[in-house]
Design a protein around this motif. Structure first.
Motif, PDB file in Angstrom:
ATOM      1  N   MET A  38      25.351 -29.266   9.272  1.00 22.69           N
ATOM      2  CA  MET A  38      25.119 -30.590   9.851  1.00 22.69           C
ATOM      3  C   MET A  38      26.206 -30.926  10.880  1.00 22.69           C
ATOM      4  SD  MET A  38      24.013 -32.391   6.292  1.00 22.69           S
ATOM      5  CE  MET A  38      23.401 -33.983   6.800  1.00 22.69           C
ATOM      6  N   ALA A  39      27.454 -30.565  10.581  1.00 24.85           N
ATOM      7  CA  ALA A  39      28.550 -30.809  11.525  1.00 24.85           C
ATOM      8  C   ALA A  39      28.371 -29.967  12.788  1.00 24.85           C
ATOM      9  CB  ALA A  39      29.885 -30.507  10.863  1.00 24.85           C
ATOM     10  N   LEU A  40      27.958 -28.720  12.614  1.00 25.13           N
ATOM     11  CA  LEU A  40      27.740 -27.852  13.777  1.00 25.13           C
ATOM     12  C   LEU A  40      26.605 -28.365  14.661  1.00 25.13           C
ATOM     13  CD1 LEU A  40      28.116 -24.346  12.105  1.00 25.13           C
ATOM     14  CD2 LEU A  40      29.709 -25.445  13.710  1.00 25.13           C
ATOM     15  N   LEU A  41      25.653 -29.051  14.051  1.00 23.57           N
ATOM     16  CA  LEU A  41      24.518 -29.599  14.795  1.00 23.57           C
ATOM     17  C   LEU A  41      24.762 -31.044  15.245  1.00 23.57           C
ATOM     18  CD1 LEU A  41      21.653 -28.111  12.609  1.00 23.57           C
ATOM     19  CD2 LEU A  41      22.382 -27.357  14.894  1.00 23.57           C
ATOM     20  N   ASP A  42      25.989 -31.505  15.101  1.00 22.36           N
ATOM     21  CA  ASP A  42      26.409 -32.851  15.522  1.00 22.36           C
ATOM     22  C   ASP A  42      25.612 -33.975  14.864  1.00 22.36           C
ATOM     23  OD1 ASP A  42      28.526 -32.088  17.154  1.00 22.36           O
ATOM     24  OD2 ASP A  42      27.167 -31.670  18.838  1.00 22.36           O
ATOM     25  N   TRP A  43      25.346 -33.838  13.573  1.00 26.08           N
ATOM     26  CA  TRP A  43      24.686 -34.919  12.847  1.00 26.08           C
ATOM     27  C   TRP A  43      25.678 -36.061  12.663  1.00 26.08           C
ATOM     28  CZ3 TRP A  43      20.596 -33.939   8.610  1.00 26.08           C
ATOM     29  CH2 TRP A  43      19.646 -33.036   9.074  1.00 26.08           C
ATOM     30  N   ALA A  44      25.162 -37.218  12.376  1.00 21.07           N
ATOM     31  CA  ALA A  44      26.005 -38.401  12.151  1.00 21.07           C
ATOM     32  C   ALA A  44      26.869 -38.184  10.904  1.00 21.07           C
ATOM     33  CB  ALA A  44      25.128 -39.637  11.970  1.00 21.07           C
ATOM     34  N   PRO A  45      28.112 -38.658  10.950  1.00 21.39           N
ATOM     35  CA  PRO A  45      28.994 -38.523   9.784  1.00 21.39           C
ATOM     36  C   PRO A  45      28.387 -39.125   8.510  1.00 21.39           C
ATOM     37  CG  PRO A  45      30.252 -39.226  11.688  1.00 21.39           C
ATOM     38  CD  PRO A  45      28.808 -39.262  12.098  1.00 21.39           C
ATOM     39  N   PHE A  46      27.551 -40.141   8.662  1.00 22.14           N
ATOM     40  CA  PHE A  46      26.884 -40.747   7.503  1.00 22.14           C
ATOM     41  C   PHE A  46      26.141 -39.686   6.699  1.00 22.14           C
ATOM     42  CE2 PHE A  46      23.005 -42.365   5.575  1.00 22.14           C
ATOM     43  CZ  PHE A  46      23.469 -43.432   4.832  1.00 22.14           C
ATOM     44  N   TRP A  47      25.358 -38.850   7.381  1.00 19.34           N
ATOM     45  CA  TRP A  47      24.546 -37.847   6.683  1.00 19.34           C
ATOM     46  C   TRP A  47      25.418 -36.755   6.078  1.00 19.34           C
ATOM     47  CZ3 TRP A  47      20.332 -39.817   5.370  1.00 19.34           C
ATOM     48  CH2 TRP A  47      19.620 -40.669   6.218  1.00 19.34           C
ATOM     49  N   ILE A  48      26.457 -36.373   6.783  1.00 17.43           N
ATOM     50  CA  ILE A  48      27.352 -35.324   6.290  1.00 17.43           C
ATOM     51  C   ILE A  48      28.053 -35.790   5.010  1.00 17.43           C
ATOM     52  CG2 ILE A  48      29.411 -33.957   6.807  1.00 17.43           C
ATOM     53  CD1 ILE A  48      28.492 -34.085   9.795  1.00 17.43           C
ATOM     54  N   ALA A  49      28.621 -36.983   5.053  1.00 12.81           N
ATOM     55  CA  ALA A  49      29.305 -37.519   3.874  1.00 12.81           C
ATOM     56  C   ALA A  49      28.344 -37.691   2.702  1.00 12.81           C
ATOM     57  CB  ALA A  49      29.963 -38.854   4.215  1.00 12.81           C
ATOM     58  N   ASN A  50      27.138 -38.151   2.997  1.00  9.37           N
ATOM     59  CA  ASN A  50      26.188 -38.398   1.919  1.00  9.37           C
ATOM     60  C   ASN A  50      25.631 -37.121   1.311  1.00  9.37           C
ATOM     61  OD1 ASN A  50      25.486 -41.358   1.274  1.00  9.37           O
ATOM     62  ND2 ASN A  50      25.968 -41.298   3.450  1.00  9.37           N
ATOM     63  N   VAL A  51      25.461 -36.071   2.099  1.00  3.30           N
ATOM     64  CA  VAL A  51      24.988 -34.818   1.510  1.00  3.30           C
ATOM     65  C   VAL A  51      26.076 -34.208   0.626  1.00  3.30           C
ATOM     66  CG1 VAL A  51      25.601 -33.105   3.290  1.00  3.30           C
ATOM     67  CG2 VAL A  51      23.549 -32.793   1.940  1.00  3.30           C
ATOM     68  N   ILE A  52      27.321 -34.344   1.022  1.00  2.54           N
ATOM     69  CA  ILE A  52      28.421 -33.850   0.188  1.00  2.54           C
ATOM     70  C   ILE A  52      28.467 -34.630  -1.119  1.00  2.54           C
ATOM     71  CG2 ILE A  52      30.931 -33.657   0.001  1.00  2.54           C
ATOM     72  CD1 ILE A  52      30.958 -33.137   3.048  1.00  2.54           C
ATOM     73  N   TYR A  53      28.406 -35.957  -1.046  1.00  2.74           N
ATOM     74  CA  TYR A  53      28.444 -36.786  -2.246  1.00  2.74           C
ATOM     75  C   TYR A  53      27.261 -36.474  -3.156  1.00  2.74           C
ATOM     76  CZ  TYR A  53      29.140 -41.038  -5.078  1.00  2.74           C
ATOM     77  OH  TYR A  53      29.343 -41.923  -6.103  1.00  2.74           O
ATOM     78  N   LEU A  54      26.070 -36.375  -2.583  1.00  4.76           N
ATOM     79  CA  LEU A  54      24.885 -36.067  -3.373  1.00  4.76           C
ATOM     80  C   LEU A  54      25.029 -34.723  -4.089  1.00  4.76           C
ATOM     81  CD1 LEU A  54      21.974 -36.547  -4.327  1.00  4.76           C
ATOM     82  CD2 LEU A  54      21.217 -35.492  -2.174  1.00  4.76           C
ATOM     83  N   CYS A  55      25.540 -33.735  -3.405  1.00  2.00           N
ATOM     84  CA  CYS A  55      25.678 -32.421  -4.029  1.00  2.00           C
ATOM     85  C   CYS A  55      26.759 -32.415  -5.109  1.00  2.00           C
ATOM     86  CB  CYS A  55      25.918 -31.349  -2.978  1.00  2.00           C
ATOM     87  SG  CYS A  55      24.405 -30.995  -2.044  1.00  2.00           S
ATOM     88  N   PHE A  56      27.836 -33.181  -4.931  1.00  2.00           N
ATOM     89  CA  PHE A  56      28.816 -33.331  -6.013  1.00  2.00           C
ATOM     90  C   PHE A  56      28.165 -33.965  -7.234  1.00  2.00           C
ATOM     91  CE2 PHE A  56      32.675 -33.436  -3.013  1.00  2.00           C
ATOM     92  CZ  PHE A  56      32.980 -32.117  -3.279  1.00  2.00           C
ATOM     93  N   VAL A  57      27.364 -34.997  -7.010  1.00  2.00           N
ATOM     94  CA  VAL A  57      26.685 -35.668  -8.116  1.00  2.00           C
ATOM     95  C   VAL A  57      25.689 -34.717  -8.777  1.00  2.00           C
ATOM     96  CG1 VAL A  57      25.111 -37.547  -8.727  1.00  2.00           C
ATOM     97  CG2 VAL A  57      27.057 -37.991  -7.214  1.00  2.00           C
ATOM     98  N   LEU A  58      24.914 -33.999  -7.979  1.00  2.00           N
ATOM     99  CA  LEU A  58      23.962 -33.037  -8.550  1.00  2.00           C
ATOM    100  C   LEU A  58      24.686 -31.975  -9.372  1.00  2.00           C
ATOM    101  CD1 LEU A  58      21.445 -32.508  -5.615  1.00  2.00           C
ATOM    102  CD2 LEU A  58      21.025 -33.676  -7.798  1.00  2.00           C
TER     103      LEU A  58
END
Length: 142
Positions: A102-122
């Protein structure tokens, strides 16, 4: 119920409740605008920090409620803990790879932070469920 099983339950419940609180707070701030414009950093940090504190307090309360409970881990506890880690760990890797892409594709930091948080929770939830299921059943043979 062993002390380690209680700890598995505590961590499982705290992970689910903490993430649910985060979602309610963030989604409550949408107010008709784009999701990526929502202020998410403070709720994310507060819910992660709150989950850590809640886990510690709950584990202390459980230990204080039953001070005679054994604090020792036996081989079964170690096997179950290892199994829970092995089942949950892939979600951390998935989150890291997804965030990197997501960072390499220049996605918004919102999505990057949330995918990390979601995967920690999962990772915490799936690993916790595995621990609880095995505590209720038997340790699989390797």
């Amino acid at each position: 119920m062993t002390l380690e099983e209680r700890r598995a339950w505590i961590r499982l419940v705290v992970a689910v409740v903490g993430y649910a609180v985060y979602l309610v707070v963030v989604l409550g701030r949408v107010d008709g605008g784009p999701l990526t414009s929502v202020s998410y950093a403070a709720p994310l940090l507060w819910t992660v920090g709150g989950a850590i504190v809640a886990t510690i307090l709950a584990e202390v309360a459980v230990a204080a409620a039953n001070p005679r409970a054994s604090q020792l881990k036996d081989d079964r506890d170690r096997h179950i803990g290892r199994l829970g880690d092995q089942v949950g760990q892939p979600f951390v890797v998935i989150g890291a790879v997804a965030a990197m892409l997501m960072a390499l594709l220049d996605w918004a930091p919102f999505w990057i932070a949330n995918v990390i948080y979601l995967c920690f929770v999962l990772s915490a939830v799936v690993g916790g469920v595995a621990r609880v299921v095995v505590y209720r059943g038997s340790v699989p043979e390797w």
